[in-house]
Design an enzyme around this catalytic site. Structure first.
Site, short mmCIF file in Angstrom:
data_model
loop_
_atom_site.label_atom_id
_atom_site.label_comp_id
_atom_site.label_asym_id
_atom_site.label_seq_id
_atom_site.Cartn_x
_atom_site.Cartn_y
_atom_site.Cartn_z
N TYR A 149 0.87 -1.19 0.00
CA TYR A 149 0.00 0.00 0.00
C TYR A 149 0.90 1.23 0.00
O TYR A 149 1.38 1.66 1.04
CB TYR A 149 -0.89 -0.03 1.23
CG TYR A 149 -2.18 0.77 1.13
CD1 TYR A 149 -2.30 1.84 0.24
CD2 TYR A 149 -3.27 0.47 1.94
CE1 TYR A 149 -3.48 2.56 0.15
CE2 TYR A 149 -4.45 1.19 1.87
CZ TYR A 149 -4.55 2.23 0.97
OH TYR A 149 -5.72 2.96 0.90
N LYS A 193 -1.99 4.95 -3.33
CA LYS A 193 -2.99 5.93 -2.93
C LYS A 193 -2.75 7.20 -3.72
O LYS A 193 -1.68 7.83 -3.62
CB LYS A 193 -2.85 6.21 -1.42
CG LYS A 193 -3.77 7.29 -0.89
CD LYS A 193 -5.23 6.93 -1.02
CE LYS A 193 -5.66 6.00 0.11
NZ LYS A 193 -7.11 5.66 -0.01
N ASP A 221 -5.84 4.41 -6.38
CA ASP A 221 -7.05 4.81 -5.67
C ASP A 221 -6.99 6.28 -5.32
O ASP A 221 -6.37 6.67 -4.32
CB ASP A 221 -7.18 3.98 -4.38
CG ASP A 221 -8.26 4.50 -3.46
OD1 ASP A 221 -9.14 5.25 -3.93
OD2 ASP A 221 -8.22 4.16 -2.26
N PRO A 222 -7.60 7.15 -6.14
CA PRO A 222 -7.56 8.60 -5.86
C PRO A 222 -8.67 9.07 -4.93
O PRO A 222 -8.87 10.30 -4.81
CB PRO A 222 -7.73 9.20 -7.25
CG PRO A 222 -8.63 8.23 -7.95
CD PRO A 222 -8.27 6.85 -7.41
N ASN A 223 -9.38 8.16 -4.29
CA ASN A 223 -10.46 8.55 -3.37
C ASN A 223 -11.42 9.56 -3.99
O ASN A 223 -11.75 10.59 -3.39
CB ASN A 223 -9.88 9.10 -2.06
CG ASN A 223 -9.36 8.01 -1.14
OD1 ASN A 223 -8.21 8.01 -0.74
ND2 ASN A 223 -10.21 7.05 -0.81
N ASN A 269 -14.52 1.35 -2.31
CA ASN A 269 -14.85 1.27 -0.90
C ASN A 269 -15.43 2.62 -0.46
O ASN A 269 -15.39 2.97 0.70
CB ASN A 269 -13.64 0.93 -0.04
CG ASN A 269 -12.57 1.98 -0.11
OD1 ASN A 269 -11.82 2.01 -1.06
ND2 ASN A 269 -12.51 2.87 0.88
N HIS A 320 -10.61 -3.76 1.87
CA HIS A 320 -10.16 -2.42 2.23
C HIS A 320 -9.44 -2.44 3.58
O HIS A 320 -9.68 -3.30 4.40
CB HIS A 320 -11.41 -1.52 2.30
CG HIS A 320 -11.18 -0.17 2.87
ND1 HIS A 320 -11.59 0.19 4.15
CD2 HIS A 320 -10.60 0.93 2.35
CE1 HIS A 320 -11.27 1.46 4.37
NE2 HIS A 320 -10.68 1.93 3.30
N SER A 321 -8.58 -1.47 3.77
CA SER A 321 -7.90 -1.32 5.06
C SER A 321 -7.84 0.14 5.47
O SER A 321 -7.65 1.03 4.63
CB SER A 321 -6.47 -1.87 4.95
OG SER A 321 -5.61 -1.25 5.89
N HIS A 349 -2.50 -1.49 5.89
CA HIS A 349 -1.56 -0.43 6.26
C HIS A 349 -0.44 -0.97 7.16
O HIS A 349 0.35 -0.17 7.67
CB HIS A 349 -2.29 0.68 7.04
CG HIS A 349 -3.21 1.55 6.22
ND1 HIS A 349 -4.33 1.08 5.61
CD2 HIS A 349 -3.15 2.87 5.92
CE1 HIS A 349 -4.94 2.08 4.97
NE2 HIS A 349 -4.25 3.17 5.15
N ARG A 402 -10.29 11.77 13.99
CA ARG A 402 -9.42 11.82 12.81
C ARG A 402 -9.80 13.02 11.96
O ARG A 402 -10.98 13.23 11.68
CB ARG A 402 -9.56 10.53 12.00
CG ARG A 402 -8.65 10.52 10.80
CD ARG A 402 -8.66 9.20 10.06
NE ARG A 402 -7.92 9.33 8.80
CZ ARG A 402 -7.77 8.37 7.92
NH1 ARG A 402 -8.30 7.18 8.14
NH2 ARG A 402 -7.10 8.59 6.81
#
Lengths: 420, 420
Positions: A149, A193, A221-223, A269, A320-321, A349, A402
């Protein structure tokens, strides 16, 4: 031990552990990641372990749930789920769920119930003298493969010493990071990421990874930081290079639009994170692969349900993590081992952390995989001293929720989440 | 007993039991119903019970499956399912599956795997000293409600003595039958097997039931004997009278056409009987209620998966029955108890039989419901003498495959399955 084994209480301990400055679309990881450790006590003397988020709203809900679980038999999971739903009432859980605003629609009941269900399965396994995977239909694999990751990252949190990984702000930095991660852990799949820099640089980074690791399945994964046209541009550029494209753009409709033209499968996710989002996603054809995560899909049995739904509707399954400790890894591994259609390497992670709450030595990555613990229950043992130390760190660190965006803005006041 | 508990073999015993002349759309029940009893032996000395169809093709497949299950741990259900799939290869199982041609598309692997899975769960429960419902998430109800299952019937099989129920060939006969069945068992819901007479007479029968039992939810199931226009006519006539209309017409498209205009939910155990039929049914909107049946949905865990899929996609859940004995009833009750969204009363043929293979006294219907057995595993005990007697009856009766149509034609040579 044929009679009921009743829950007598739950000790819910928030902990903090050092987290490197990992960049993502909404900001950067803070110096500490927060988790809550659940110790579920029973009248048989057996203690079940669970691990989950530790944001304040979530902790409040965990405590409310613990109150209604006392007295329940550890096998009465259907009844417990209903009791948790009842006590949470119409609580939508929008304040603080450990997912930094990137996943806002996961089910509150599922998220709160999950660590207790895992802890109950841990106790069930201990009663039986068998691993949790046996309670999920039995392991179909002895080892579970994970993906490296990779993150863009700073060399250090401002005002603190550098971590051992160094800076990674361009394709070279990413490839260097990947070399170490693959070298140390043997990962045979790689995820980057993204959503941090302009898409052209991230495309270049993926191409550099392909050149360095010609046989590794790659993902980015660009969120959901990209528009539909940008997503389609990246998809075209990475055709034949990535195994799936994860959450390029927000929402079921946007994803469906990308899915219709992208040459590779889309994974998520973010737009399918709760059971009530599955039917709309299927109807629209939004995604081809769902990343499961027992922390917000309601525990291990409900994650098995998700896997069965994916199998039934022709969807692929990955995992997913979030930043996590060893109890979560144990649950992830037990679940993955007993899920035949989980055919993608799972996210973790794990390499980014240096501390834990479990006794060391249980998990060793070989060839990117970890062996399924054979001991009873989850197969991990709590290290009480380590737990006390990380609980103390939680108390002293000052973080309670967070907030990757707020932390980055505290360093770069002009930072705003961008859409490319 | 913490180590593996390995299967050492399976004793598969076909049995026959007396069955009354019950009419349906394709013919009439033969004088004997056939079932197979599975006794799964383990190296721990524990024996697990299962019950399934006994048609010849099915028996052949059961034996093939038993061969690959020997040596497996009773918790290794995922692996066993794969082994059964492997040994059956591309076998479509179209020859003889105990469902008399009315359900032709159920999954062969699921149908063959099911009784072994039930038997493994029976052993698991015995290891734990807990009911099977505890292995399915725990019972959410202490008793499981069933529906009275009314049939048009002859007074006797030709050449044999009359049974105690007498003839039922018109609305009066059906109401008389219902009075006894509700009186003896306390059923609070009523289902009529239709597709036997012209729809107008069957509508009249349902109306007569409504007049006699104003508070009982009613259902009618013509086994897809009606065209779409006939189905819509009946739906209109029975608006406000039946809780659901079961399989009025064949196929996903026909059902979808009826569903679009019918005022009540459509239910099925004919057009959605395998996992690969769910997605097409959801896409078309063919049905609102699925009747589960662990005998062809792959056992209890996969029936739980079906229930989770129904819950996820907004479908109701009921339960189908074939002529069965006490081992199947135990499995049905354990499953139903642990399935929160099973909110309709289940079907059962129980009152129509006079023999069994289990020790008497386990199941008593009160108010139409039976209590979930609290003993370990399925909670039923095999009566070896009764098993031997019904195994002898199987050998002497001469029936080897269910054939309602052929039997009726042997009595009425001109009989053909009609469509109204």
């Amino acid at each position: 031990m044929a009679g009921p084994v009743r829950i007598t209480g739950a000790r819910i301990t928030p902990v903090a552990f050092d987290d490197p400055p990992l960049l993502n679309a909404v900001g950067i990881h803070e110096p500490y990641a927060l988790r809550a450790v659940i110790q579920l006590d029973t009248d048989a003397g057996l203690v079940g372990l669970g691990e989950t988020y530790a944001d304040e709203g979530h902790l409040r809900r965990l405590n409310a749930a613990a109150g209604v679980l006392a007295g329940q038999d550890v096998f009465a999971l259907n009844g417990m789920y209903r009791a948790v739903a009842d006590v949470l009432g119409g609580d939508t859980g929008s304040d603080g769920h450990g997912l930094t605003g990137m996943i806002t629609t996961s089910g509150t009941v599922d998220r709160v119930f999950s660590p207790f269900e895992v802890a109950c399965l841990d106790v069930q396994g201990k009663i039986l003298g068998r691993p949790v995977s046996d309670l999920l239909g039995g392991a179909v694999r002895d080892t579970v493969p994970f993906s490296a990751y990779l993150f863009y990252k700073w060399a250090a949190h401002p005002g603190r010493g550098a971590d051992s990984w160094g800076e990674a702000l361009d394709p070279d930095g990413i490839v260097t990071q990947a070399r170490r991660m693959v070298g140390d852990y043997g990962f045979t799949a790689i995820k980057l990421k993204g959503g941090v820099f302009a898409p052209e640089q991230e495309i270049e980074a993926v191409r550099a990874l392909r050149a360095e690791f010609p046989g590794h399945p790659l993902r980015i994964d660009p969120n959901a930081a990209w528009t539909v046209p940008t997503s389609l541009h990246v998809a075209k550029e990475l055709d034949g290079i990535i195994e799936y494209l994860e959450d390029p753009t927000p929402g079921l409709d946007g994803m469906a639009e990308v899915a219709r033209q992208a040459p590779m499968p889309l994974a998520t996710n973010m737009c399918v994170v709760a059971f009530d989002e599955i039917a709309p996603a299927v109807a629209r054809g939004s995604v081809s692969v769902v990343l499961s995560d027992h922390h917000y899909w309601g525990g291990l049995a409900r994650s098995k349900l998700l896997s069965g739904i994916c199998d039934t509707f022709g969807l692929g399954l990955s995992m997913h993590s979030n930043s996590h400790l060893g109890i979560s890894l144990a649950a992830m591994v037990q679940l993955a081992a007993a899920t035949p259609n989980l055919t993608y390497a799972c996210d973790t992670h794990w390499p980014w952390k240096t501390q834990d709450v479990i006794a060391p030595g249980t998990f060793t990555f070989r060839g990117g995989s970890v062996a399924v613990p054979a001991g009873p229950g989850l197969g991990v043992e709590l290290d009480e001293d380590a737990l006390a130390a990380l609980a103390e760190l939680y108390l002293s660190c000052g973080l309670r929720n967070r907030d990757d965006t707020g932390y980055r803005q505290s360093i770069e006041p002009g930072f705003v989440k961008r859409t490319w």
